[in-house]
Scaffold this motif. Structure first.
Motif, PDB file in Angstrom:
ATOM      1  N   SER A   7      -2.573  11.136   6.455  1.00  0.00           N
ATOM      2  CA  SER A   7      -4.032  11.168   6.305  1.00  0.00           C
ATOM      3  C   SER A   7      -4.687  11.901   7.468  1.00  0.00           C
ATOM      4  CB  SER A   7      -4.581   9.739   6.202  1.00  0.00           C
ATOM      5  OG  SER A   7      -4.220   8.991   7.362  1.00  0.00           O
ATOM      6  N   LYS A   8      -4.116  11.706   8.665  1.00  0.00           N
ATOM      7  CA  LYS A   8      -4.682  12.387   9.840  1.00  0.00           C
ATOM      8  C   LYS A   8      -4.486  13.899   9.730  1.00  0.00           C
ATOM      9  CE  LYS A   8      -6.562  12.656  13.906  1.00  0.00           C
ATOM     10  NZ  LYS A   8      -8.020  12.395  14.068  1.00  0.00           N
ATOM     11  N   LEU A   9      -3.320  14.304   9.237  1.00  0.00           N
ATOM     12  CA  LEU A   9      -3.055  15.736   9.065  1.00  0.00           C
ATOM     13  C   LEU A   9      -3.994  16.348   8.030  1.00  0.00           C
ATOM     14  CD1 LEU A   9       0.860  15.730   9.128  1.00  0.00           C
ATOM     15  CD2 LEU A   9      -0.680  16.498  10.938  1.00  0.00           C
ATOM     16  N   LYS A  10      -4.247  15.614   6.928  1.00  0.00           N
ATOM     17  CA  LYS A  10      -5.175  16.113   5.918  1.00  0.00           C
ATOM     18  C   LYS A  10      -6.595  16.181   6.460  1.00  0.00           C
ATOM     19  CE  LYS A  10      -2.568  14.600   1.861  1.00  0.00           C
ATOM     20  NZ  LYS A  10      -2.564  13.750   0.642  1.00  0.00           N
ATOM     21  N   GLU A  11      -6.923  15.227   7.347  1.00  0.00           N
ATOM     22  CA  GLU A  11      -8.247  15.239   7.967  1.00  0.00           C
ATOM     23  C   GLU A  11      -8.425  16.474   8.846  1.00  0.00           C
ATOM     24  OE1 GLU A  11     -10.815  12.579  11.177  1.00  0.00           O
ATOM     25  OE2 GLU A  11      -9.089  11.686  10.169  1.00  0.00           O
ATOM     26  N   ILE A  12      -7.363  16.835   9.552  1.00  0.00           N
ATOM     27  CA  ILE A  12      -7.421  18.039  10.401  1.00  0.00           C
ATOM     28  C   ILE A  12      -7.667  19.276   9.542  1.00  0.00           C
ATOM     29  CG2 ILE A  12      -6.041  19.552  11.888  1.00  0.00           C
ATOM     30  CD1 ILE A  12      -4.670  17.031  12.959  1.00  0.00           C
ATOM     31  N   ILE A  13      -6.991  19.336   8.382  1.00  0.00           N
ATOM     32  CA  ILE A  13      -7.127  20.498   7.509  1.00  0.00           C
ATOM     33  C   ILE A  13      -8.537  20.624   6.955  1.00  0.00           C
ATOM     34  CG2 ILE A  13      -6.391  21.461   5.285  1.00  0.00           C
ATOM     35  CD1 ILE A  13      -3.591  20.418   5.885  1.00  0.00           C
ATOM     36  N   SER A  14      -9.133  19.496   6.577  1.00  0.00           N
ATOM     37  CA  SER A  14     -10.452  19.527   5.932  1.00  0.00           C
ATOM     38  C   SER A  14     -11.606  19.571   6.920  1.00  0.00           C
ATOM     39  CB  SER A  14     -10.599  18.302   5.027  1.00  0.00           C
ATOM     40  OG  SER A  14     -10.459  17.105   5.793  1.00  0.00           O
ATOM     41  N   SER A  15     -11.351  19.308   8.195  1.00  0.00           N
ATOM     42  CA  SER A  15     -12.423  19.258   9.188  1.00  0.00           C
ATOM     43  C   SER A  15     -12.727  20.646   9.739  1.00  0.00           C
ATOM     44  CB  SER A  15     -12.021  18.321  10.330  1.00  0.00           C
ATOM     45  OG  SER A  15     -13.004  18.348  11.350  1.00  0.00           O
ATOM     46  N   ASP A  16     -14.017  20.860  10.075  1.00  0.00           N
ATOM     47  CA  ASP A  16     -14.437  22.117  10.696  1.00  0.00           C
ATOM     48  C   ASP A  16     -14.344  22.062  12.219  1.00  0.00           C
ATOM     49  OD1 ASP A  16     -15.000  23.199   8.221  1.00  0.00           O
ATOM     50  OD2 ASP A  16     -17.096  22.509   8.242  1.00  0.00           O
ATOM     51  N   SER A  17     -13.898  20.938  12.740  1.00  0.00           N
ATOM     52  CA  SER A  17     -13.839  20.769  14.193  1.00  0.00           C
ATOM     53  C   SER A  17     -12.557  21.334  14.799  1.00  0.00           C
ATOM     54  CB  SER A  17     -13.955  19.278  14.551  1.00  0.00           C
ATOM     55  OG  SER A  17     -15.157  18.738  14.049  1.00  0.00           O
ATOM     56  N   PHE A  18     -11.625  21.706  13.950  1.00  0.00           N
ATOM     57  CA  PHE A  18     -10.336  22.189  14.442  1.00  0.00           C
ATOM     58  C   PHE A  18     -10.208  23.697  14.186  1.00  0.00           C
ATOM     59  CE2 PHE A  18      -9.742  17.693  13.655  1.00  0.00           C
ATOM     60  CZ  PHE A  18      -9.013  17.268  14.761  1.00  0.00           C
ATOM     61  N   VAL A  19      -9.524  24.342  15.090  1.00  0.00           N
ATOM     62  CA  VAL A  19      -9.299  25.791  14.951  1.00  0.00           C
ATOM     63  C   VAL A  19      -8.243  26.037  13.887  1.00  0.00           C
ATOM     64  CG1 VAL A  19      -9.961  26.254  17.340  1.00  0.00           C
ATOM     65  CG2 VAL A  19      -7.572  25.753  16.793  1.00  0.00           C
ATOM     66  N   GLU A  20      -8.142  27.303  13.462  1.00  0.00           N
ATOM     67  CA  GLU A  20      -7.218  27.662  12.396  1.00  0.00           C
ATOM     68  C   GLU A  20      -5.765  27.390  12.771  1.00  0.00           C
ATOM     69  OE1 GLU A  20      -7.700  28.673   9.267  1.00  0.00           O
ATOM     70  OE2 GLU A  20      -9.821  28.260   9.628  1.00  0.00           O
ATOM     71  N   GLU A  29       3.311  20.933   8.835  1.00  0.00           N
ATOM     72  CA  GLU A  29       3.901  19.593   8.947  1.00  0.00           C
ATOM     73  C   GLU A  29       3.900  18.881   7.591  1.00  0.00           C
ATOM     74  OE1 GLU A  29       5.767  16.399  10.683  1.00  0.00           O
ATOM     75  OE2 GLU A  29       5.383  18.391  11.550  1.00  0.00           O
ATOM     76  N   LEU A  30       2.797  19.018   6.834  1.00  0.00           N
ATOM     77  CA  LEU A  30       2.737  18.415   5.506  1.00  0.00           C
ATOM     78  C   LEU A  30       3.743  19.057   4.561  1.00  0.00           C
ATOM     79  CD1 LEU A  30      -1.137  17.997   5.093  1.00  0.00           C
ATOM     80  CD2 LEU A  30       0.555  16.173   5.403  1.00  0.00           C
ATOM     81  N   ASP A  31       3.927  20.369   4.707  1.00  0.00           N
ATOM     82  CA  ASP A  31       4.929  21.050   3.881  1.00  0.00           C
ATOM     83  C   ASP A  31       6.323  20.516   4.180  1.00  0.00           C
ATOM     84  OD1 ASP A  31       3.053  22.591   2.606  1.00  0.00           O
ATOM     85  OD2 ASP A  31       3.290  24.342   3.938  1.00  0.00           O
TER      86      ASP A  31
END
Length: 240
Positions: A7-20, A29-31
């Protein structure tokens, strides 16, 4: 390193607060965990093959030596062409109608044999002998000369024969250029002794044809080669 939850990894993907880069790491990591996500991984950038295409990897010193040798060869080629045109061409392209006759009786005639030397491009000193037949006519303030390299010989048979004919002559006619009429040492193109030609115009005119052609070919080939190396694209356009 603490592993993050799915869930934390998905949150990173969907958030605009993290760089590409962080989103890509989370997606990888999810893959690895074989868990689906909506992040599209960017394909790796392709390195252009043209990046180094026009770059010369040779050292600056090598480039300098190449330029030095090209300039030296170009100078050599132009010098050969200049020598052929300036020193030999005026004789080859002289016509009989441009000559005048100088007549008189012999005043003096002799042959001078002298040693000459020259240095080639390797610094080697080459020695040889040069024969000069010189003569003058009574009442004419000119010195006529015939000159030829005789290698290692001590005598020039042809010049000796001409000298003897001159000394036994009654009338001498020397053919020179009109524009050298006032010269004290004009170029001799023909000699007639008592109405007999002993040195022909064609003989003098063509005596250096071989050297002229050799210098032109050597000079033109050297010059064209250097220009082709410097401007290959222009030569390709001319050829095509």
């Amino acid at each position: 390193m603490i592993s993050k939850s799915d869930s934390k990894l998905k949150e990173i993907i969907s958030s605009d607060s993290f760089v590409e880069e962080a989103k890509q790491a989370a997606a990888w990591e999810l893959d690895e965990r074989k868990i689906g996500h909506n992040y599209k991984l960017q394909p790796p950038k392709q390195i252009s093959n043209n990046l180094f295409k026009n770059y010369d990897f040779r050292s600056t010193e090598s480039k300098g030596w190449r330029k030095y040798h090209e300039n030296s060869l170009l100078f050599f080629g132009l010098t050969c062409i200049a020598c052929a045109i300036y020193f030999i061409a005026p004789t080859i392209f002289t016509f009989k109608k441009s000559l005048i006759q100088v007549e008189g009786r012999l005043k003096s005639a002799d042959i001078l044999i002298e040693e000459v030397s020259s240095f080639n491009k390797f610094g080697y000193k080459a020695k040889s002998r040069r024969a000069t037949l010189y003569f003058s006519l009574t009442g004419i303030n000119k010195r006529f000369e015939l000159m030829e390299n005789i290698g290692k010989d001590y005598r020039h048979e042809k010049f000796s024969s001409i000298k003897n004919r001159l000394r036994s002559s009654k009338q001498i006619t020397v053919w020179i250029k009109k524009k050298e009429k006032k010269s004290g040492k004009p170029k001799v193109f023909q000699i007639d002794i008592d109405n007999t030609t002993i040195l022909t115009f064609n003989e003098v005119k063509t005596e250096r044809n071989g050297i002229f052609i050799f210098l032109l070919i050597l000079g033109l080939s050297s010059t064209v080669f250097v220009l082709w190396r410097k401007y290959p694209d222009k030569f390709e356009r001319i050829i095509n």
